[in-house]
Write an enzyme that holds these catalytic residues in place. Structure first.
Site, PDB file in Angstrom:
ATOM      1  N   SER A 135       0.830  -1.189   0.000  1.00 49.88           N
ATOM      2  CA  SER A 135       0.000   0.000   0.000  1.00 49.88           C
ATOM      3  C   SER A 135       0.875   1.253   0.000  1.00 49.88           C
ATOM      4  CB  SER A 135      -0.968  -0.045   1.187  1.00 49.88           C
ATOM      5  OG  SER A 135      -1.995   0.907   1.031  1.00 49.88           O
ATOM      6  N   ASP A 180      -8.541  -5.821  -5.651  1.00 52.18           N
ATOM      7  CA  ASP A 180      -8.163  -4.706  -4.783  1.00 52.18           C
ATOM      8  C   ASP A 180      -8.840  -3.444  -5.297  1.00 52.18           C
ATOM      9  OD1 ASP A 180      -6.999  -2.762  -3.225  1.00 52.18           O
ATOM     10  OD2 ASP A 180      -4.948  -3.489  -3.480  1.00 52.18           O
ATOM     11  N   HIS A 193      -6.868  -5.964  -0.605  1.00 49.38           N
ATOM     12  CA  HIS A 193      -5.699  -5.151  -0.258  1.00 49.38           C
ATOM     13  C   HIS A 193      -4.930  -5.856   0.858  1.00 49.38           C
ATOM     14  CE1 HIS A 193      -3.677  -1.356  -0.733  1.00 49.38           C
ATOM     15  NE2 HIS A 193      -3.769  -1.057   0.540  1.00 49.38           N
TER      16      HIS A 193
END
Length: 807
Positions: free
Chosen positions: A375, A495, A526
């Site tokens: 991320s 995602d 995610h």
């Protein structure tokens, strides 16, 4: 289960023997043994680490079965030769597979093949001495039912404790590093890197706190590579103040004043502000003044700490114990991120504290760095790679943003990251501004920070959703040409936080850079995948980093497939491919005809839908986005007038969608504003993988002996369902040419639009139907104005283009 091991290195027999000697399975007591039974018993005795006496060892042997009727102790006492069948009956048990569940004692080789476990070469039904040695070698390299190699499971029991303090360099087995360094004797130290920037404008270069963990062996001269995770969350977050900044998304879509902008009008150019002079150095030391008890760690990094790697964490500008202000993804943040690499390679200074200017160098570094993290962490790894910084050999960018506009915007619309309506660049800046957590420090910069937040809010421009200079500064695509590090990408095909476009642009954007690139695409959202049972992710990264950072010629570039994709139709199934989202893929065009997707027109009409719900339904869906998503695909009565659905007939063969689908529409809006959203759907009753992985065992994976654990996870089947979303996309009808040019939208006038949906790789099974939903407000992502707008589509001039995978 199905075992997928992509990181097993083909190894010549002579090298197998040397490696077995190196790790102690072959030694002066057994290396000349000619009896396979006796040598096997010696190998087993070294594996049963709990057994400190011969009596305990025999008791342990009795708990395993060699044949359907003989336990292992009986077999070793009576057998005159070592049957292949008996070896693999025991091997399967050592790998934690269960008889009658996973295999049959009468046919273990069939189970080995079905589970995809390594079987050693053999000429007869019995192993000779060399075949046994090779079989044991491959057993050590083979994954068990918990997703660890057998050798790693032995390490977790303490196999390598005797190596602690005796090794002077990393040890290898099958091309990968071993946990031979004592993780309980890691050196923890804090340094303050002087970054060549002044992001808080106080007239001094920013000092940035970094936390370092390195093996004790570095004190004796070992130079080690570094895994570096740049995590803005590392020093804490401001969840409450971030929540207060979250924007209301129940606001109307606004008409935008048309413009005639060119890219040059909004292009970002770096400022020429002079950077303050470096601090004067008042001395030098090899020893830090500050340590820490426990870092905010990533378990993949933990795995490597016992394998001769150092690990560094830095939160960057605007975080606790560091200078500067948060900026959310701009060049200032890239400079901040890169500064630690430059310290590790000797280009920048760091100090033992914030006041005395006593320099400390990374004298223990071999000047080779890899960046890790998911991320925001993976995003900063990508940003650092675009700087071309020396010493950054590879980045492992997981679920990483490559263009912040593609994270918070889409097609001239404000678009939320999946699951976070109302978040934006200013909210993220505030959440990660951990200098607030130290009131004495925050008081000095409170005014500056409030101004910074206002500047970010103005720059992000939630009023229009257009691409502008603010977003251009946060678009790493522009600097892809500077990437010289090898890039390993990992991303979820489901995602909807960091959407797949981010990784697809990176994948295709560096193909001609002359770097090695690899990608793993999984069926998750995610998430991290380093603790999955069905894929040898840790082994893959171990092979990769051993090559990249230690310079070992282990054929990692050749062994690891360029593309690994998890199958969406079967659990625990991963496949290797040469490429993904290749522009040369065949495009199948489906026409829109009544409620069907067809390859040839049958009939065409103008079809309309609205974007207005009764207040009670609107309020409910605003609070229950998942229910709205279900009802949209199910064509629930509450949403029948708010969408158009087109479906193919059931397909007569499996179909793989590979890359970016496009929507071509001729469409009108009843007002001078308009947004459209699209979803591609798999319609067909089937078992599908759960959206999130299942925890198979809590703290079930030890990184090595008595050293940090991770949860064993895997995607499992959910209950059968009638449909699944494949991909989606959005557009503001005033941005039909590009994201920064705004065009007029006249009511009831038809316009041609072309929308690129998020890329994917998806297998549609025979008998299923491919569906297209056209609608306006996306309750999970767009603004929600509940405006009474009617949209009309001329189906005769509209189509869906689907990219089909080439085998």
């Amino acid at each position: 289960m199905k075992n997928n091991q992509f990181a097993i290195r083909p190894t010549e027999f002579k090298d197998q023997i040397e490696e077995l000697k190196t790790i102690g399975f072959l030694d002066k007591d057994n290396e000349d043994q000619t009896d396979p039974i006796r040598l096997w018993k010696s190998f087993l005795s070294k594996s049963f680490l709990e057994a400190k006496t011969s009596s305990i060892f025999e008791e342990k042997l009795k708990t395993y079965m060699a044949t359907e009727t003989q336990n292992l102790n009986e077999y070793l006492d009576s057998a005159t030769h070592l049957s292949v069948k008996a070896f693999y009956n025991v091997a399967l048990q050592l790998l934690k597979f269960n008889p009658d569940v996973d295999f049959d004692f009468n046919d273990p080789l069939n189970a080995m093949k079905k589970i995809q476990l390594m079987i050693a070469n053999h000429n007869n039904d019995s192993f000779n001495i060399d075949e046994l040695k090779s079989a044991w070698y491959w057993l050590l390299a083979t994954h068990n039912k918990n997703g660890q190699t057998y050798l790693d499971s032995l390490a977790a029991k303490g196999y390598f404790i005797d190596f602690y303090g005796k090794v002077t360099k990393p040890m290898l087995f099958n091309g990968k590093t071993l946990p031979v360094f004592d993780p309980h004797k890691l050196i923890h130290e804090v340094v303050y890197v002087e970054s060549p920037q002044d992001s808080d404008h106080d007239g001094k270069r920013d000092l940035l706190k970094a936390e370092i963990l390195r093996p004790q062996a570095t004190e004796n001269g070992l130079k080690v590579p570094i895994l570096y995770t740049a995590s803005p969350y590392n020093q804490g977050t401001n969840d409450e103040t971030g929540e207060k900044l979250t924007h209301n998304v129940n606001v109307p879509l606004k008409h935008k004043v048309p413009n005639d902008l060119q890219y040059s009008d909004i292009e970002y150019h770096a400022s020429n502000n002079e950077v303050p002079a470096p601090r004067s150095i008042n001395g030098e030391t090899k020893h830090a003044e500050e340590d820490f008890s426990r870092e905010n760690s990533y378990t993949l990094n933990d795995y490597f700490l016992a394998r001769g790697f150092a690990v560094a964490y830095m939160a960057g500008i605007g975080t606790k114990d560091s200078d500067g202000l948060r900026t959310t993804g701009d060049p200032e943040e890239t400079i901040s991120t890169v500064s630690l690499i430059k310290w590790l390679t000797g280009e920048l200074p760091a100090f033992t504290n914030r006041t005395d200017n006593i320099e400390i160098k990374a004298w223990w570094s071999n000047k080779k760095v890899a960046m890790t993290g998911r991320s925001y962490l993976g995003t900063l790894a990508t940003a650092a790679a675009t700087s071309g910084v020396k010493g950054l050999k590879t980045v492992i960018s997981e679920a990483a943003i490559s263009n912040w506009y593609d994270y918070y915007r889409d097609g001239g619309l404000v678009i939320a990251p999946g699951g976070f309506p109302g978040e934006d660049a200013d909210v993220l800046a505030e959440e990660t501004f951990s200098r607030r957590l130290q009131p004495g420090d925050f008081q000095k910069i409170k005014t500056s920070w409030n101004k910074q937040l206002k500047d970010i809010a103005n720059g992000q421009d939630r009023n229009t959703g257009d691409y502008n200079t603010f977003w251009d500064a946060r678009n790493y695509h522009k600097s892809f040409k500077n990437i010289t590090a090898d890039v390993f990408m990992v991303h979820g095909l489901n995602d909807w936080n960091v959407k797949p476009r981010n990784v697809e642009k990176l994948w295709n954007g560096i193909k001609y850079n002359g770097v090695t690139q690899k990608i793993i695409l999984h069926q998750g959202q995610h998430i991290y995948i380093n603790a999955f049972r069905s894929i040898d992710y840790n082994d893959i990264i171990n092979l990769w980093l051993t090559y990249e950072l230690l310079g070992v010629d282990n054929q990692a570039k050749e062994i690891i497939p360029n593309v690994i994709i998890q199958d969406n139709t079967k659990p625990e199934n991963w496949n290797a491919y040469k490429d993904w989202s290749n522009n040369n893929n065949e495009q199948v065009e489906y026409k829109l005809s009544n409620d069907k997707l067809v390859t040839k027109y049958i009939q065409s009409n103008n079809e309309s839908f609205t974007d207005f719900l009764p207040e009670s339904d609107f309020n409910f869906y605003s609070k229950h986005n998942d229910t709205w998503q279900h009802d949209l695909i199910a064509n629930d009565n509450k949403l029948k007038n708010e969408q158009l659905i087109f479906k193919t007939d059931p397909i007569n063969t499996d179909l793989i969608i590979d890359g970016k689908s496009h929507i071509q529409l001729k469409v009108s809006s009843s007002q001078n504003i308009g947004l459209l959203s699209f979803q591609i759907i798999d319609y067909g009753e089937a078992k599908r993988l759960n959206a999130s992985p299942t925890i198979l065992g809590k703290n079930n994976l030890a990184q090595t002996y008595d050293w940090r654990e991770d949860d064993l996870r895997e995607f499992t089947y959910a209950s059968p369902s009638p449909f699944k979303m494949i991909t989606k996309g959005h557009i503001n009808l005033q941005n039909r040419n590009n994201n920064y040019k705004v065009d007029e939208l006249k009511p009831d006038v038809f316009y041609d639009i072309n929308v690129e949906l998020q890329p994917t790789f998806y297998k549609l099974l025979k008998g299923h139907q491919l569906g297209l939903i056209i609608y306006a407000t996306d309750f999970g992502m767009t603004v929600r104005g509940n405006q009474n707008i009617t949209y009309t589509v001329q189906t005769r001039d509209s189509s869906l283009l689907i990219p089909i995978h080439k085998k």
